[in-house]
Scaffold this motif. Structure first.
Motif, PDB file in Angstrom:
ATOM      1  N   UNK A 170       0.876  -1.154   0.028  1.00 53.17           N
ATOM      2  CA  UNK A 170       0.074  -0.043  -0.008  1.00 53.17           C
ATOM      3  C   UNK A 170       0.709   1.175   0.080  1.00 53.17           C
ATOM      4  N   UNK A 171       1.983   1.337   0.602  1.00 54.25           N
ATOM      5  CA  UNK A 171       2.901   2.518   0.527  1.00 54.25           C
ATOM      6  C   UNK A 171       3.450   2.749  -0.665  1.00 54.25           C
ATOM      7  N   UNK A 172       3.257   1.687  -1.475  1.00 53.37           N
ATOM      8  CA  UNK A 172       4.146   2.046  -3.130  1.00 53.37           C
ATOM      9  C   UNK A 172       3.004   2.791  -3.992  1.00 53.37           C
ATOM     10  N   UNK A 173       3.236   4.188  -4.339  1.00 54.73           N
ATOM     11  CA  UNK A 173       2.320   4.623  -5.345  1.00 54.73           C
ATOM     12  C   UNK A 173       2.096   3.875  -6.595  1.00 54.73           C
ATOM     13  N   UNK A 174       0.741   3.711  -7.059  1.00 49.53           N
ATOM     14  CA  UNK A 174       0.575   3.055  -8.419  1.00 49.53           C
ATOM     15  C   UNK A 174      -0.283   4.220  -9.275  1.00 49.53           C
ATOM     16  N   UNK A 175       0.272   4.615 -10.312  1.00 50.56           N
ATOM     17  CA  UNK A 175      -0.089   5.389 -11.148  1.00 50.56           C
ATOM     18  C   UNK A 175      -0.543   4.861 -12.477  1.00 50.56           C
ATOM     19  N   UNK A 176      -1.700   5.795 -12.953  1.00 53.08           N
ATOM     20  CA  UNK A 176      -1.855   5.607 -14.506  1.00 53.08           C
ATOM     21  C   UNK A 176      -1.442   6.750 -15.168  1.00 53.08           C
ATOM     22  N   UNK A 177      -0.660   6.415 -16.184  1.00 51.80           N
ATOM     23  CA  UNK A 177       0.066   7.532 -17.048  1.00 51.80           C
ATOM     24  C   UNK A 177       0.134   7.037 -18.663  1.00 51.80           C
ATOM     25  N   UNK A 178       0.424   8.066 -19.397  1.00 56.61           N
ATOM     26  CA  UNK A 178       0.661   7.759 -20.707  1.00 56.61           C
ATOM     27  C   UNK A 178       2.091   8.217 -21.034  1.00 56.61           C
ATOM     28  N   UNK A 179       3.044   7.237 -21.349  1.00 52.08           N
ATOM     29  CA  UNK A 179       4.695   7.382 -21.656  1.00 52.08           C
ATOM     30  C   UNK A 179       4.569   8.700 -22.846  1.00 52.08           C
ATOM     31  N   UNK A 180       3.817   8.690 -23.447  1.00 52.89           N
ATOM     32  CA  UNK A 180       3.822   9.713 -24.619  1.00 52.89           C
ATOM     33  C   UNK A 180       3.691  11.314 -24.269  1.00 52.89           C
ATOM     34  N   UNK A 181       2.773  11.263 -23.367  1.00 49.59           N
ATOM     35  CA  UNK A 181       2.601  12.795 -22.725  1.00 49.59           C
ATOM     36  C   UNK A 181       3.745  13.460 -21.734  1.00 49.59           C
ATOM     37  N   UNK A 182       4.025  14.306 -21.951  1.00 50.16           N
ATOM     38  CA  UNK A 182       5.017  15.130 -21.212  1.00 50.16           C
ATOM     39  C   UNK A 182       4.393  15.403 -19.759  1.00 50.16           C
ATOM     40  N   UNK A 183       3.154  15.790 -19.687  1.00 48.94           N
ATOM     41  CA  UNK A 183       2.524  16.299 -18.385  1.00 48.94           C
ATOM     42  C   UNK A 183       2.217  15.196 -17.588  1.00 48.94           C
ATOM     43  N   UNK A 184       2.004  13.869 -18.085  1.00 50.13           N
ATOM     44  CA  UNK A 184       1.675  12.812 -17.534  1.00 50.13           C
ATOM     45  C   UNK A 184       2.773  12.059 -16.930  1.00 50.13           C
ATOM     46  N   UNK A 185       4.171  12.170 -17.720  1.00 48.34           N
ATOM     47  CA  UNK A 185       5.315  11.651 -17.257  1.00 48.34           C
ATOM     48  C   UNK A 185       5.778  12.587 -16.266  1.00 48.34           C
ATOM     49  N   UNK A 186       5.847  13.996 -16.114  1.00 46.17           N
ATOM     50  CA  UNK A 186       6.232  14.729 -15.059  1.00 46.17           C
ATOM     51  C   UNK A 186       5.340  14.334 -13.633  1.00 46.17           C
ATOM     52  N   UNK A 187       4.133  14.299 -13.960  1.00 45.90           N
ATOM     53  CA  UNK A 187       3.333  13.973 -12.716  1.00 45.90           C
ATOM     54  C   UNK A 187       3.909  12.537 -12.129  1.00 45.90           C
TER      55      UNK A 187
END
Length: 217
Positions: free
Chosen positions: A184-201
């Motif tokens: 539970x302590x490990x963040x699990x994220x949904x992202x898009x590796x093509x999108x700069x803002x998503x990667x930065x988040x």
């Protein structure tokens, strides 16, 4: 797999140093002698064809270093292209990029090669890193287990970033956490590796997690 490498070509490590020493992407704070930015190293890992090179390329403020080679029939028995039929190249050493998140915070990104025959490089790439991003493809979650096991064994803080591909079924972060049995302590994220803002988040989430995991002096 086969690739032709010139005997006079600089090594990946030499190319990284040249990028660091170059003028491309110079930030204003770099010209101020009395300011020393906090430079940190991040490792991006995951299975073959999961989007590591894409992530580094999408977010790097300098021209990224990519050590890719054309895939040939020689690798057909070991590289499963069923989930990525359009893939024609693969990383054989590492990817390298840089992003400035603040005037005094710079992240150097190192992408690991995904195939097992290149895992011997991971020890060198991880040395000195503050944390890692484990990219996951929901169509083949088992491919990210080696990276999860590696980071756990060496005690490196990490986050799991689910890179949803077009046409793949969408899952919630908690569903992926349960499937991977991630704590539970490990963040699990949904992202898009093509999108700069998503990667930065995702990178900001990792930095925050590293701070939470690092005991105060």
């Amino acid at each position: 797999m086969g690739s032709a490498v010139s005997e006079t070509s600089p090594s990946p490590i030499t190319q990284v140093q040249e990028l660091l020493d170059g003028e491309e992407g110079v930030q204003p704070w770099q010209l101020e002698r009395d300011r020393a930015p906090l430079a940190t190293k991040i490792v991006v890992a995951g299975g073959f064809g999961v989007g590591k090179t894409t992530l580094v390329t999408a977010v790097s403020e300098i021209t990224p270093l990519r050590t890719e080679a054309l895939m040939t029939q020689a690798s057909a028995a070991t590289d499963d292209l069923s989930a990525t039929p359009a893939k024609t190249t693969t990383t054989v050493a590492m990817d390298f990029g840089r992003i400035t998140l603040a005037d005094d915070l710079v992240l150097y990104l190192f992408g690991t090669p995904g195939q097992q025959r290149f895992w011997f490089m991971w020890d060198d790439l991880v040395r000195g890193a503050i944390g890692g991003v484990v990219l996951a493809d929901t169509r083949r979650l088992t491919d990210c287990f080696p990276a999860l096991d590696y980071f756990e064994s060496c005690g490196l803080p990490y986050v799991v970033a689910v890179n949803h591909f077009e046409g793949s079924e969408r899952y919630e972060a908690e569903d992926v956490r349960e499937a991977l049995t991630v704590a539970d302590r490990i963040p699990v994220l949904i992202m898009d590796a093509r999108e700069r803002t998503s990667v930065i988040a995702s990178l900001l989430a990792l930095v925050g997690h590293v701070l939470d995991e690092t005991p105060p002096d």
